[in-house]
Design a protein around this motif. Structure first.
Motif, short mmCIF file in Angstrom:
data_model
loop_
_atom_site.label_atom_id
_atom_site.label_comp_id
_atom_site.label_asym_id
_atom_site.label_seq_id
_atom_site.Cartn_x
_atom_site.Cartn_y
_atom_site.Cartn_z
N ILE A 1 0.84 -1.20 0.00
CA ILE A 1 0.00 0.00 0.00
C ILE A 1 0.88 1.26 0.00
N ARG A 2 1.92 1.24 0.84
CA ARG A 2 2.83 2.40 0.89
C ARG A 2 3.57 2.56 -0.44
N GLY A 3 4.01 1.44 -1.01
CA GLY A 3 4.71 1.50 -2.30
C GLY A 3 3.81 2.04 -3.40
N ALA A 4 2.54 1.60 -3.37
CA ALA A 4 1.57 2.06 -4.38
C ALA A 4 1.36 3.57 -4.28
N ALA A 5 1.29 4.08 -3.05
CA ALA A 5 1.10 5.53 -2.86
C ALA A 5 2.28 6.29 -3.44
N HIS A 6 3.48 5.79 -3.17
CA HIS A 6 4.70 6.46 -3.62
C HIS A 6 4.81 6.44 -5.15
N LEU A 7 4.53 5.27 -5.75
CA LEU A 7 4.71 5.12 -7.19
C LEU A 7 3.65 5.88 -7.99
N SER A 8 2.42 5.98 -7.41
CA SER A 8 1.32 6.59 -8.17
C SER A 8 1.17 8.07 -7.86
N GLY A 9 1.73 8.51 -6.72
CA GLY A 9 1.55 9.90 -6.32
C GLY A 9 0.17 10.18 -5.73
N LEU A 10 -0.66 9.13 -5.54
CA LEU A 10 -2.00 9.34 -4.96
C LEU A 10 -1.93 9.15 -3.44
N ASN A 11 -2.74 9.93 -2.71
CA ASN A 11 -2.77 9.79 -1.25
C ASN A 11 -4.02 9.10 -0.74
N ASP A 12 -5.09 9.14 -1.56
CA ASP A 12 -6.35 8.51 -1.16
C ASP A 12 -6.86 7.65 -2.31
N ALA A 13 -6.87 6.34 -2.12
CA ALA A 13 -7.30 5.42 -3.18
C ALA A 13 -7.43 4.03 -2.58
N LEU A 14 -7.99 3.11 -3.36
CA LEU A 14 -7.93 1.70 -2.97
C LEU A 14 -6.71 1.08 -3.64
N VAL A 15 -6.01 0.22 -2.90
CA VAL A 15 -4.86 -0.47 -3.49
C VAL A 15 -5.22 -1.94 -3.66
N VAL A 16 -5.10 -2.44 -4.88
CA VAL A 16 -5.37 -3.84 -5.14
C VAL A 16 -4.03 -4.50 -5.48
N ASP A 17 -3.57 -5.36 -4.56
CA ASP A 17 -2.25 -5.98 -4.69
C ASP A 17 -2.46 -7.46 -5.02
N ILE A 18 -2.14 -7.84 -6.25
CA ILE A 18 -2.38 -9.22 -6.68
C ILE A 18 -1.06 -9.97 -6.77
N GLY A 19 -0.90 -10.94 -5.91
CA GLY A 19 0.34 -11.73 -5.88
C GLY A 19 0.14 -13.06 -6.58
N GLY A 20 0.94 -14.05 -6.19
CA GLY A 20 0.84 -15.36 -6.81
C GLY A 20 -0.30 -16.18 -6.23
N THR A 21 -0.69 -15.87 -4.99
CA THR A 21 -1.66 -16.70 -4.29
C THR A 21 -2.93 -15.95 -3.92
N THR A 22 -2.78 -14.70 -3.47
CA THR A 22 -3.97 -13.95 -3.03
C THR A 22 -3.99 -12.55 -3.61
N THR A 23 -5.19 -11.96 -3.56
CA THR A 23 -5.36 -10.53 -3.85
C THR A 23 -5.66 -9.86 -2.53
N ASP A 24 -4.85 -8.87 -2.16
CA ASP A 24 -5.08 -8.12 -0.92
C ASP A 24 -5.53 -6.72 -1.28
N ILE A 25 -6.66 -6.32 -0.71
CA ILE A 25 -7.18 -4.98 -1.00
C ILE A 25 -7.11 -4.15 0.27
N GLY A 26 -6.47 -2.99 0.16
CA GLY A 26 -6.34 -2.11 1.31
C GLY A 26 -6.76 -0.70 0.92
N VAL A 27 -6.90 0.15 1.92
CA VAL A 27 -7.36 1.51 1.67
C VAL A 27 -6.27 2.49 2.05
N LEU A 28 -5.97 3.39 1.12
CA LEU A 28 -4.95 4.40 1.37
C LEU A 28 -5.66 5.67 1.84
#
Length: 526
Positions: free
Chosen positions: A269-296
């Motif tokens: 979630i922190r990496g997504a904020a840094h890379l996208s420049g957004l401060n308020d968004a949903l982060v959808v992190d899809i790995g090899g096994t699960t999708t984790d959704i968090g709120v920025l």
């Protein structure tokens, strides 16, 4: 001899490493926090091998001088896995200061028998404890406590001490710690519950016990990380990632391993904020096994307000509010021919994707095969001819619907939200989703977790009950703020950069005397 640019000599780099179940990611950032290079290697059974390999490749491919790497950050699932798998846990003796007030519910009441036997051979409830405002309920009986420690001698590797309302008044817990060291030796590790959990007694007790049980695990992790860095001539300050998206010194982590639980999704979630420049968004992190959704929210992960279960044990320390669903790059897709039904997951081929996926010549249809067949992603030498397009389309509809539903569950209103897609599996997602205003796929999206680990700010936090009969509202808030700032500085933050990132207060109606619960969190740069 290489001719290095003189400006470049002063550049200081940092490495972030995130160990996941399928892959170990590593990222190299410069002093302006630009991403220089990222690496993804398979997580091995001996996790340290994956860490060492990722450092070796990072240095080889970026040709950065190891002497210029001054900070190294590690996010790891070691502690979570140890609890879930019931492995490598140490033996802990528990003293609860709370008789006769708390004897109705015994310690470890909701633990299963195997875990009880593994972790806690000795648990005692002794006289003592405080009221919510810090007044003594009962005086402690030191003879009784010394007697308990004599019974533990030689049978425990750590001690956990938990008193009623100890976050309000810490003196009894600290006195019991002195007695523990008197009987069990000065180097016996002691976990004091007021340093870890918040007000609730049982959850705080559980968190303290788990913390004591994880001390061996974290010591192995830190040692392995140090050795891996030294092997390649890196002499850097070591930090370990916490589950609220911030860092702590490795010495601090050696005392509070419980704070590393669930730091993986948070790093993404922190990496997504840094890379996208957004401060308020949903982060959808899809790995090899699960999708984790968090709120920025304001650049940090939204915290969960519910008690969090780890491996079936309720604890109440801070955790990110994460929704996980069983969809990832390795998720298995099946066709039931008798009912003509396509199902997706929840099981995954995990790190065996490159062996078992159909496009790699394997025998299992996975979500990655579906994405490549539908031209979401190009994989050279992929063998897609044999894939049935209609099955792939139906699987894709299920994946899209599941992710849309999960996003909907994490939204706080019906308005469309921005979604930042990160993680290697984010190729699975279509370019348009229901209820989403725009989808952002930033550069380096597949290493957002390692980049999030490297960014690290350092935080401190406090949660206390104040009696407003004794001080004003403003004095209570100010006391809590300064305590949170001190905690951040202790954990390694630069005092000049520390800011308050969260502050809330709740009047507690069920306690007499104008009680106010204040929570404050402060964070600052290294």
């Amino acid at each position: 001899m290489s001719h290095t640019n003189v400006d470049n000599m002063e550049e200081i780099y940092r490495i972030g490493i995130d160990v996941g179940g399928t892959n170990t990611d590593a990222a190299l950032l410069d002093s302006k926090l630009n991403t220089i290079h990222t690496i993804k290697v398979h997580t091995t059974r001996d996790v340290n091998e994956g860490i060492t390999e990722s450092i070796r490749r990072l240095l080889a491919e970026s040709s950065v001088n190891p002497a210029q790497i001054r900070y190294a950050m590690l996010g790891t699932t070691h502690c979570t896995n140890a609890i879930v798998e019931r492995k490598h846990l140490g033996k802990v003796g528990l003293i609860r200061i709370g008789a006769p007030a708390t004897t109705a519910v015994p310690p470890l009441a909701d633990w299963d028998d195997t875990l009880k036997a593994t972790v806690c051979p000795h648990a005692y409830v002794v006289h003592g404890g405080y009221e919510y405002d810090g007044r003594t309920i009962v005086e402690m009986d030191e003879e009784e406590i010394l007697d308990c420690f004599l019974k533990m001698k030689g049978e425990v590797e750590a001690v956990a001490i938990c008193g009623v309302f100890s976050p309000v008044n810490t003196s009894q817990e600290k006195r019991v710690e002195e007695l523990a060291k008197q009987v069990l030796g000065a180097d016996m590790p002691v976990t004091l519950s007021h340093e870890i959990g918040s007000i609730g007694l049982l959850e705080r007790e559980n968190a303290s016990l788990l913390n004591g049980a994880l001390l061996n695990v974290i010591a192995g992790v830190v040692k392995g990380f140090e050795e891996a860095l030294h092997t390649y001539g890196i002499d850097a300050s070591l930090y370990i990632c916490q589950n609220d998206g911030t860092l702590m010194y490795s010495e601090y982590a050696l005392r509070y391993p419980i704070l590393t639980i669930a730091c993986g999704p948070t790093n993404s979630i922190r990496g997504a904020a840094h890379l996208s420049g957004l401060n308020d968004a949903l982060v959808v992190d899809i790995g090899g096994t699960t999708t984790d959704i968090g709120v920025l929210m304001q650049g940090f992960p939204r915290q969960s307000s519910a008690a969090v279960e780890i491996g079936g044990i309720r604890t109440n320390f801070r955790m990110p509010d994460i929704l996980s669903i069983g969809i990832g790059g390795g998720t298995i897709v099946r066709l039931d021919e008798t009912q003509d039904q396509v199902t997706v997951g929840p099981d995954s081929v995990g790190y065996e994707l490159l062996k078992r996926g159909l496009i790699f010549g394997g025998d299992t249809l996975t979500a990655t095969d579906v994405a490549v067949k539908l031209n979401r992603y190009e994989w050279k030498d992929a063998q897609t001819e044999a894939l049935d397009e209609s099955i792939c389309k139906r699987a894709d509809e299920i994946i899209t619907r599941d992710i849309e539903e999960a996003i909907d569950r994490m939204k706080t209103s019906s308005d469309p939200v921005d979604v930042i897609l990160v993680g290697g599996g984010s190729i699975l997602v279509a370019d348009k989703l229901e209820g989403v205003s725009r989808i952002v796929r930033p550069d380096h999206y597949d290493a957002a977790n390692a980049i999030g680990a490297a960014l690290g700010e350092v935080s401190g936090e406090t949660e206390r009950i104040y009696s407003l009969d004794e001080m004003s509202y403003d004095e209570a808030k100010e006391d809590a703020r300064s305590h949170a700032i001190e905690q951040a500085v202790l954990a390694g933050a630069d005092r000049d950069t520390v800011q308050i990132v969260l502050s809330e207060d709740i009047p507690i109606a069920y306690l007499p005397g104008n009680a106010l619960l204040v929570k404050v969190k402060a964070a600052g740069r290294l």
